[in-house]
Structures are given as structure tokens and as C-alpha cells.
Scaffold this motif. Structure first.
Motif, PDB file in Angstrom:
ATOM      1  N   GLN A  30       4.680   9.142  -8.533  1.00  0.00           N
ATOM      2  CA  GLN A  30       4.127   7.796  -8.384  1.00  0.00           C
ATOM      3  C   GLN A  30       5.056   6.756  -8.989  1.00  0.00           C
ATOM      4  O   GLN A  30       5.276   5.694  -8.400  1.00  0.00           O
ATOM      5  N   VAL A  31       5.601   7.050 -10.164  1.00  0.00           N
ATOM      6  CA  VAL A  31       6.534   6.124 -10.818  1.00  0.00           C
ATOM      7  C   VAL A  31       7.758   5.933  -9.934  1.00  0.00           C
ATOM      8  O   VAL A  31       8.204   4.799  -9.708  1.00  0.00           O
ATOM      9  N   ARG A  80       6.937   3.702  -6.913  1.00  0.00           N
ATOM     10  CA  ARG A  80       6.859   2.279  -7.293  1.00  0.00           C
ATOM     11  C   ARG A  80       8.258   1.711  -7.526  1.00  0.00           C
ATOM     12  O   ARG A  80       8.560   0.591  -7.133  1.00  0.00           O
ATOM     13  N   THR A  95      10.045   1.157  -4.252  1.00  0.00           N
ATOM     14  CA  THR A  95       9.505  -0.019  -3.571  1.00  0.00           C
ATOM     15  C   THR A  95      10.048  -1.299  -4.202  1.00  0.00           C
ATOM     16  O   THR A  95      10.409  -2.244  -3.498  1.00  0.00           O
ATOM     17  N   ALA A  96      10.110  -1.327  -5.519  1.00  0.00           N
ATOM     18  CA  ALA A  96      10.572  -2.526  -6.231  1.00  0.00           C
ATOM     19  C   ALA A  96      12.067  -2.756  -6.043  1.00  0.00           C
ATOM     20  O   ALA A  96      12.516  -3.892  -5.867  1.00  0.00           O
ATOM     21  N   ARG A 120       9.391   2.585 -14.683  1.00  0.00           N
ATOM     22  CA  ARG A 120       8.123   1.842 -14.820  1.00  0.00           C
ATOM     23  C   ARG A 120       8.403   0.397 -15.226  1.00  0.00           C
ATOM     24  O   ARG A 120       7.789  -0.537 -14.695  1.00  0.00           O
ATOM     25  N   ALA A 137       9.736  -1.608 -12.164  1.00  0.00           N
ATOM     26  CA  ALA A 137       8.679  -1.916 -11.199  1.00  0.00           C
ATOM     27  C   ALA A 137       7.779  -3.026 -11.728  1.00  0.00           C
ATOM     28  O   ALA A 137       7.400  -3.940 -10.978  1.00  0.00           O
ATOM     29  N   ALA A 178       7.463  -6.876 -10.070  1.00  0.00           N
ATOM     30  CA  ALA A 178       6.143  -7.348  -9.631  1.00  0.00           C
ATOM     31  C   ALA A 178       5.765  -8.658 -10.315  1.00  0.00           C
ATOM     32  O   ALA A 178       5.293  -9.598  -9.666  1.00  0.00           O
TER      33      ALA A 178
END
Length: 111
Positions: free
Chosen positions: A7-8, A11, A14-15, A72, A75, A79
Motif C-alpha cells: 500500500q505504501v 501511494r 501515485t505521488a 510515506r 506521498a 498530497a
């Protein structure tokens, strides 16, 4: 890789919308060095240092808990700063330059 690590990484991927080559080229520019917070005694900003770590992560992948912690952080930073997008043309703004240091080109979002 655990579910949390996956998951990390998702993200992070995506970032970070720049390639390692694009980010490396950006980090060599004078504009890259003009933005961001510098810790006392540091020669480059926190974002510029992060950019170097991001290049390594893009090339080699994450291997340690510290790598996943940095992913983390990246990301989250991207955001938060995307939510603060200024009005108007952002091509030559400190806002965009800072995001570029963190591996995200907001102009790619509009392509």
C-alpha cells in the motif's frame, strides 16, 4: 512484501510521477536548489535531499523500514502541497519547483 508495504509503495508510485532520469535532471538545475527549507548548516533543502532518495528508490526499490517511511513521507508531502495549488499559471513557481524536488510534476496531471 507485506500488504502494508504494498500500500505504501502504491501511494508512493501515485505521488511520484517523474522518472528517475527526469528527477535527476531536475535536481541538477539552479531552480531546484533555490526552493525549500534548509536545516541549519545544510547546503541543500530537505526537498532536494528527498529527491535524491526518491531517485534511489525509483531505481532500486525499497528495502528497509526507513525506505518505506520515506515513501510515506513523500506521498504525504505531495498530497498536502497539491491541495495548496495556487491560482493561475504555476509553470515557474516555487510551489511547482518544490513539488518537482519531491518527484511530482503537477503539470503532468493536466496533460
Amino acid at each position: 512484501m507485506s500488504a502494508t508495504e504494498a500500500q505504501v509503495e502504491a501511494r508512493f508510485r501515485t505521488a511520484v510521477n517523474m522518472t528517475a532520469a527526469e528527477l535527476t535532471a531536475w535536481l541538477r538545475t539552479p531552480e531546484s536548489r533555490k526552493v525549500g527549507f534548509r536545516r541549519p548548516g545544510a547546503t541543500v533543502s530537505v526537498g532536494h535531499q528527498s529527491g535524491r532518495k526518491i531517485v534511489r528508490l525509483l531505481r532500486d526499490g525499497a528495502r528497509s523500514p526507513a525506505d518505506y517511511a520515506h515513501m510515506r513521507k513523500v506521498a504525504g508531502y505531495v498530497a498536502r502541497h497539491l491541495a495548496q495549488r495556487p491560482a493561475g499559471d504555476v509553470r515557474e513557481t516555487r510551489w511547482r519547483y518544490s513539488l518537482l524536488n519531491w518527484g511530482h510534476d503537477p503539470l503532468k496531471d493536466r496533460a
